[in-house]
Each structure stands twice: as C-alpha cells, then as structure tokens.
Design a protein around this motif. Structure first.
Motif, PDB file in Angstrom:
ATOM      1  N   ASN A 118     -53.874  -2.094 -20.581  1.00  0.00           N
ATOM      2  CA  ASN A 118     -55.078  -2.870 -20.862  1.00  0.00           C
ATOM      3  C   ASN A 118     -56.214  -1.904 -21.122  1.00  0.00           C
ATOM      4  O   ASN A 118     -56.765  -1.310 -20.197  1.00  0.00           O
ATOM      5  CB  ASN A 118     -55.412  -3.806 -19.691  1.00  0.00           C
ATOM      6  CG  ASN A 118     -56.639  -4.661 -19.975  1.00  0.00           C
ATOM      7  OD1 ASN A 118     -57.095  -4.727 -21.119  1.00  0.00           O
ATOM      8  ND2 ASN A 118     -57.170  -5.307 -18.945  1.00  0.00           N
ATOM      9  N   GLU A 119     -56.573  -1.740 -22.391  1.00  0.00           N
ATOM     10  CA  GLU A 119     -57.616  -0.786 -22.735  1.00  0.00           C
ATOM     11  C   GLU A 119     -58.982  -1.225 -22.248  1.00  0.00           C
ATOM     12  O   GLU A 119     -59.864  -0.392 -22.045  1.00  0.00           O
ATOM     13  CB  GLU A 119     -57.655  -0.595 -24.261  1.00  0.00           C
ATOM     14  CG  GLU A 119     -56.384   0.002 -24.842  1.00  0.00           C
ATOM     15  CD  GLU A 119     -56.490   0.187 -26.344  1.00  0.00           C
ATOM     16  OE1 GLU A 119     -57.560  -0.164 -26.893  1.00  0.00           O
ATOM     17  OE2 GLU A 119     -55.523   0.669 -26.956  1.00  0.00           O
ATOM     18  N   ASP A 120     -59.207  -2.517 -22.075  1.00  0.00           N
ATOM     19  CA  ASP A 120     -60.515  -3.037 -21.694  1.00  0.00           C
ATOM     20  C   ASP A 120     -60.671  -3.196 -20.192  1.00  0.00           C
ATOM     21  O   ASP A 120     -61.604  -3.872 -19.738  1.00  0.00           O
ATOM     22  CB  ASP A 120     -60.760  -4.383 -22.369  1.00  0.00           C
ATOM     23  CG  ASP A 120     -60.730  -4.283 -23.884  1.00  0.00           C
ATOM     24  OD1 ASP A 120     -61.130  -3.222 -24.397  1.00  0.00           O
ATOM     25  OD2 ASP A 120     -60.306  -5.252 -24.544  1.00  0.00           O
ATOM     26  N   ALA A 121     -59.771  -2.635 -19.408  1.00  0.00           N
ATOM     27  CA  ALA A 121     -59.879  -2.766 -17.956  1.00  0.00           C
ATOM     28  C   ALA A 121     -61.169  -2.122 -17.466  1.00  0.00           C
ATOM     29  O   ALA A 121     -61.458  -0.966 -17.769  1.00  0.00           O
ATOM     30  CB  ALA A 121     -58.669  -2.112 -17.280  1.00  0.00           C
ATOM     31  N   PRO A 289     -58.355   1.590 -12.845  1.00  0.00           N
ATOM     32  CA  PRO A 289     -58.252   0.154 -13.109  1.00  0.00           C
ATOM     33  C   PRO A 289     -57.250  -0.182 -14.211  1.00  0.00           C
ATOM     34  O   PRO A 289     -56.843  -1.331 -14.332  1.00  0.00           O
ATOM     35  CB  PRO A 289     -59.681  -0.218 -13.534  1.00  0.00           C
ATOM     36  CG  PRO A 289     -60.234   1.030 -14.129  1.00  0.00           C
ATOM     37  CD  PRO A 289     -59.627   2.156 -13.358  1.00  0.00           C
ATOM     38  N   ARG A 290     -56.857   0.799 -14.980  1.00  0.00           N
ATOM     39  CA  ARG A 290     -55.959   0.524 -16.090  1.00  0.00           C
ATOM     40  C   ARG A 290     -54.504   0.497 -15.651  1.00  0.00           C
ATOM     41  O   ARG A 290     -53.732  -0.367 -16.090  1.00  0.00           O
ATOM     42  CB  ARG A 290     -56.154   1.577 -17.181  1.00  0.00           C
ATOM     43  CG  ARG A 290     -55.447   1.262 -18.488  1.00  0.00           C
ATOM     44  CD  ARG A 290     -55.934   2.172 -19.588  1.00  0.00           C
ATOM     45  NE  ARG A 290     -55.338   1.849 -20.876  1.00  0.00           N
ATOM     46  CZ  ARG A 290     -55.682   2.412 -22.025  1.00  0.00           C
ATOM     47  NH1 ARG A 290     -56.643   3.322 -22.046  1.00  0.00           N
ATOM     48  NH2 ARG A 290     -55.097   2.071 -23.154  1.00  0.00           N
ATOM     49  N   ARG A 332     -45.472   4.650 -20.448  1.00  0.00           N
ATOM     50  CA  ARG A 332     -46.294   5.715 -21.013  1.00  0.00           C
ATOM     51  C   ARG A 332     -47.303   6.158 -19.980  1.00  0.00           C
ATOM     52  O   ARG A 332     -47.711   5.388 -19.098  1.00  0.00           O
ATOM     53  CB  ARG A 332     -47.024   5.218 -22.266  1.00  0.00           C
ATOM     54  CG  ARG A 332     -46.104   4.831 -23.401  1.00  0.00           C
ATOM     55  CD  ARG A 332     -46.881   4.232 -24.557  1.00  0.00           C
ATOM     56  NE  ARG A 332     -47.838   5.172 -25.097  1.00  0.00           N
ATOM     57  CZ  ARG A 332     -48.752   4.869 -26.019  1.00  0.00           C
ATOM     58  NH1 ARG A 332     -48.817   3.625 -26.472  1.00  0.00           N
ATOM     59  NH2 ARG A 332     -49.583   5.773 -26.466  1.00  0.00           N
ATOM     60  N   ARG A 333     -47.716   7.389 -20.101  1.00  0.00           N
ATOM     61  CA  ARG A 333     -48.723   7.912 -19.179  1.00  0.00           C
ATOM     62  C   ARG A 333     -50.067   7.232 -19.438  1.00  0.00           C
ATOM     63  O   ARG A 333     -50.482   7.049 -20.576  1.00  0.00           O
ATOM     64  CB  ARG A 333     -48.868   9.429 -19.370  1.00  0.00           C
ATOM     65  CG  ARG A 333     -49.910  10.058 -18.442  1.00  0.00           C
ATOM     66  CD  ARG A 333     -49.993  11.554 -18.631  1.00  0.00           C
ATOM     67  NE  ARG A 333     -48.709  12.190 -18.332  1.00  0.00           N
ATOM     68  CZ  ARG A 333     -48.561  13.500 -18.199  1.00  0.00           C
ATOM     69  NH1 ARG A 333     -49.590  14.299 -18.356  1.00  0.00           N
ATOM     70  NH2 ARG A 333     -47.370  14.003 -17.945  1.00  0.00           N
ATOM     71  N   CYS A 334     -50.748   6.856 -18.391  1.00  0.00           N
ATOM     72  CA  CYS A 334     -52.048   6.184 -18.502  1.00  0.00           C
ATOM     73  C   CYS A 334     -53.074   7.170 -19.059  1.00  0.00           C
ATOM     74  O   CYS A 334     -53.267   8.258 -18.507  1.00  0.00           O
ATOM     75  CB  CYS A 334     -52.496   5.659 -17.142  1.00  0.00           C
ATOM     76  SG  CYS A 334     -54.133   4.881 -17.142  1.00  0.00           S
ATOM     77  N   VAL A 335     -53.733   6.786 -20.141  1.00  0.00           N
ATOM     78  CA  VAL A 335     -54.711   7.675 -20.757  1.00  0.00           C
ATOM     79  C   VAL A 335     -56.046   7.649 -20.026  1.00  0.00           C
ATOM     80  O   VAL A 335     -56.860   8.548 -20.204  1.00  0.00           O
ATOM     81  CB  VAL A 335     -54.916   7.297 -22.234  1.00  0.00           C
ATOM     82  CG1 VAL A 335     -53.634   7.481 -23.029  1.00  0.00           C
ATOM     83  CG2 VAL A 335     -55.416   5.860 -22.366  1.00  0.00           C
ATOM     84  N   ARG A 336     -56.281   6.630 -19.218  1.00  0.00           N
ATOM     85  CA  ARG A 336     -57.554   6.560 -18.485  1.00  0.00           C
ATOM     86  C   ARG A 336     -57.604   7.620 -17.394  1.00  0.00           C
ATOM     87  O   ARG A 336     -58.631   8.279 -17.210  1.00  0.00           O
ATOM     88  CB  ARG A 336     -57.737   5.167 -17.897  1.00  0.00           C
ATOM     89  CG  ARG A 336     -58.999   4.974 -17.059  1.00  0.00           C
ATOM     90  CD  ARG A 336     -60.223   4.843 -17.918  1.00  0.00           C
ATOM     91  NE  ARG A 336     -60.192   3.654 -18.740  1.00  0.00           N
ATOM     92  CZ  ARG A 336     -60.636   2.463 -18.352  1.00  0.00           C
ATOM     93  NH1 ARG A 336     -61.110   2.289 -17.130  1.00  0.00           N
ATOM     94  NH2 ARG A 336     -60.603   1.435 -19.186  1.00  0.00           N
ATOM     95  N   CYS A 337     -56.559   7.777 -16.647  1.00  0.00           N
ATOM     96  CA  CYS A 337     -56.545   8.723 -15.530  1.00  0.00           C
ATOM     97  C   CYS A 337     -55.679   9.945 -15.804  1.00  0.00           C
ATOM     98  O   CYS A 337     -55.561  10.824 -14.947  1.00  0.00           O
ATOM     99  CB  CYS A 337     -56.075   8.038 -14.253  1.00  0.00           C
ATOM    100  SG  CYS A 337     -54.373   7.425 -14.333  1.00  0.00           S
TER     101      CYS A 337
END
Length: 482
Positions: A118-121, A289-290, A332-337
């Motif tokens: 979720n990109e908008d998290a 949050p993502r 996939r690896r989370c791009v946010r963190c």
C-alpha cells in the motif's frame, strides 16, 4: 549522532538477513530472524536475537547493531544530547507500569503474513500527548493543546482626547461628450453589442447625483496561547528555572504596517521543557505503516503467487511464468523501510525527545465594514469598486462618528458602524487604531433616445464606468452563439 554515508550495494547477508535468490529466482522465507508468528492473544512478540529490534541499552540511543541487522554502526555511543548549556541527557527507555515492552507492535492489526503493498499508507500518529505530564506554568494553567485566548487589557482613553473638526471636499461634473465616449467604450468591451446605438443615440438629459461610500476600519490585535512541541536536538532550554514567564499581553510584539493583516508566533520565555516523545515512547522509530513491521510486502505484480499466467500465441496454450518482480517468491522488500520494518518517528524526527513550550500567536487584523448611500436605481454594490474622491478621513485610537455631514443617511450609518466596532472588537482583542473614510463617487443618470427607443444608462466613478441594462443592441446582427 549521525549515520555514516551509505556503502555501495547491499552488505553481505549475515544471520537474520536476506539470502540471495535461489535457483528459479525469488527470496525464500528469512531464516534465523525477522518476525515470529503472533502469540496467543493476538499480540506481536518481540523478535529473537539475530534480527528485528534489540532491547534498549544503558545510555539510551540506538543500541549497536547485531549481526544481520539493517542499520550500520553509529559513530557515537551513549547519550544523544550534546554537551551544551541547558542540554538534557537522555535516559534509557523503560516501560511504565502496565505498558507493553513493545508499544505499537501488538494488536489485531499485525497480519499473520506479508500484507498487501500500500503506497498510500500513512504514518501512525501515535497516542495523543498527556499535557498533565508536562506540568503547569504559573500564569498559564489554562493553556492546553488548543488556543486559549486571554482577555485583553482594558482601554483607558488618554487625557485631552477631544473630537477633531469635520472637513469635507467637493466632487466634479460630467459633459455630454464624456458621457458619449463612456458609452462607446462600454460597448467596445462587449463583443456581442452593436455599435450603432452608442454612436447615434441622442442625449436628452444628464441628471447628476452623488453616491457616498463610507468605510469603517478597526485594526485589532488578538493573542492566543497553546502548548506546542518540536524535536529536541540539544538546543538550550529556557525553562521555569530561569524565572517566571511574562503574561500573554506583557510580551512586546509590534506590527510592520497598520491596517495590514499579519501573524506573529513567539515562544513564551521560561516555559520550555523536555519530555520523552509520546508517539514513539522515546525510541526514535516506529513500526513501518506500509509493511506493518514485517519488512516485506506481498508482490503487487503477481499478488503473492510468485508466477503469472501467460498465453503463448505459438502453442495456443496458457503457461505459468515466474514473476520477474519478486523472482518467484511472491514477496518484495518494503521500499518504505528498506526491509527493516521500522521508520523514523515523524513526531520527534528520530530525536526521541520533544521540546515542549507555550507558543504565543499574535494576530493583527483589519476589520472592515462599509455602507453605500446611493439614491438612483443603479445597484449600490457597483459603487464599492468605483473610483471616487476621499472627502473625509480620520485615523485615531478611537474615532467619533460623523455627525455634521450634509446627508443624514451618512451620519446615521456612521454612528451605527462606529458603535458596532467599539462594542464588538473591544471584547475580541486590543484595538490599536481605528479609521473611517468617506468617499464621494459621482453618478450621472442619462436619458437618451435611439430610433424609437427611449431609455437610460448610468455613468459612475472617476473611470466613467457605464451601467446600461437596457441597451438596445445587446446581440449584434449575424452573431450566432453555439
């Protein structure tokens, strides 16, 4: 404390990291670290050694990373606050009574498997701060997170404050040629109007009159206070130990221009305090949050299946094709963190502590009321934007209403507006200046005839604007509106 510059590429995978893709592509489930399955009760148990979040060490700050952790080693060990006057040294974080050792990482919202990407998290705002823990400040006991408006000081008129004399100026007239030129210019600004009536109309009479535009202004200063916070980066703290804070109306604040809106925000002296961040519990980071702290998300390309269904036009058959985004793992690896499962706290910006202080907001506002006196059939609203001549103006701390003007309607409305401003805005703040202005706007009603049509139009203002609602050719010949 700062992080060293990033190295090129990913570091070698140690215990708890991500192994390279196996034959066929994709990432297998991480071994020896990461997040264990949720325990009975719906909570999220703290991770074991070899990955995840180690417990806080003595001295505060981020503990040295273990083998396989996602953060590089820090340059400074120990307290974050620098050795500056008034700096507050950090203490190791300890949970309060009844508080979880992993606040924010438990609950039913933690998924059992990798969540959907979720990109908008949005970042978790965390719990609301408890103002009672900050402690009261003398004279500001009623201040909270919302604006508190202190009562303004009472107005005391100066000695020998008498009403000045009223002096007025006169207006000008309008010739027949000026009226005709104004009508031609008016028609030229309307593409669908025919020009013949403006050029050939016969003026029968010009009836001059005067409109008066009265404006009452009160330049008001209002003040409000509230608790605010900013990340504590070791700056000097001006707290109650330096003395009693001044009252909201005792702090000097001046505006740059009179009768111009302006806002100033000032830190009230001797009210600053340092408190642990309420959003991240003094850790400096929060759960991502993502990915909800798992470090990985379900692949949005194959929806976690690891492969896609493809149609081969040569063989006329469907077959499974390994997803090239996740290499067949479905994750996939989370791009946010960056796969770590945690992000910097958006409240304290990773500083772990907040500087709380009382902020004084000073607003300078120009409160305006007006009235138009105009006795023709032309709409009164047109007079407000028309050019005129200022025939009377006064600027005082408190103005007196106009009482000796030739038009009684102006006198009555001046008295009404002055009384309204004084009674209304004295309770809202401190009145710095008042100004009332009377403008003389010329208005000319013109009766004219064109062919068999007898009608009228108005020319008003110094710009010779035209109001002609009954113009004969409002749509010229051959004009087609689609």
């Amino acid at each position: 404390m700062s992080y060293p510059p990033p190295q090129a590429g990913y570091p070698p995978n140690q215990q708890g990291g991500y192994p390279p893709p196996q034959q066929g592509g994709g990432y297998p489930p991480p071994q020896g670290g990461g997040y264990p399955p949720p325990q009975q009760g719906g909570g999220y148990s703290p991770p074991q050694q070899g990955g995840g979040y180690p417990p806080p060490q003595q001295g505060g700050g981020y503990p040295p990373p273990q083998q396989g952790s996602g953060y590089p080693p820090t340059q400074q060990q120990g307290n974050f606050a620098p050795n500056q006057p008034g700096a507050v040294q950090h203490q190791p974080w300890q949970p309060n009574s009844g508080e979880s050792a992993q606040p924010g990482y438990t609950g039913d919202d933690v998924p059992d498997s990798d969540p959907e990407d979720n990109e908008d998290a949005a970042d978790d705002a965390g719990p609301d701060p408890d103002i009672s823990k900050i402690g009261g400040v003398q004279g500001y006991e009623q201040v909270g997170l919302n604006d508190w408006v202190p009562p303004p000081p009472q107005y005391v008129p100066p000695e020998d404050y008498t009403k000045p004399p009223e002096q007025y100026s006169e207006g000008a007239g309008l010739s027949e040629q000026e009226a005709r030129d104004a009508m031609i210019q008016f028609v030229a600004e309307h593409c669908c109007y025919g020009k013949k009536p403006a050029q050939e109309h016969v003026i029968k009479a010009i009836k001059p009159s005067t409109a008066f535009h009265y404006t009452m202004e009160t330049f008001l200063e209002s003040r409000s206070t509230k608790w605010v916070h900013t990340p504590y980066r070791g700056q000097v703290i001006d707290g109650p130990q330096n003395g009693y804070p001044p009252g909201p109306w005792d702090i000097v604040c001046t505006c740059s221009d009179l009768f111009q809106d302006q806002v100033e925000r000032i830190e009230v002296p001797h009210t600053a305090k340092v408190q642990q961040c309420h959003s991240c519990y003094g850790r400096g980071f929060k759960r991502c949050p993502r990915c909800h702290g798992r470090g990985r998300v379900r692949c949005s390309s194959c929806h976690g299946r690891g492969h896609k269904r493809r149609y081969d036009h040569q063989t006329k058959q469907h077959h499974n094709e390994t997803c090239h985004w996740c290499h067949g793992s479905g994750r996939r690896r989370c791009v946010r963190c960056g796969g770590d499962g945690r992000v910097t706290c958006n409240v304290c910006d990773g500083c772990r502590d907040l500087k709380w202080y009382i902020q004084l907001t000073v607003k300078f506002e120009d409160m305006v009321s007006d009235h138009v006196t105009e006795r023709t059939d032309m709409p009164d609203e047109l007079i407000k934007d028309a050019g005129g001549m200022v025939i009377f103006q006064q600027t005082l701390i408190r103005v007196w209403p106009i009482t000796h003007f030739t038009d009684p309607d102006v006198n009555a409305n001046s008295q009404s507006l002055v009384q309204y401003h004084t009674s209304t805005y004295e309770r809202a703040g401190r009145i710095l200046q008042q100004r009332h202005t009377l403008r003389n706007v010329p208005v000319f009603e013109i009766d004219y005839k064109w062919e068999e049509v007898n009608t009228r139009y108005w020319v008003y203002g110094n710009e010779h604007r035209v109001h002609a609602p009954d113009y004969p050719h409002q749509c010229c010949w051959g004009c087609v509106i689609l």
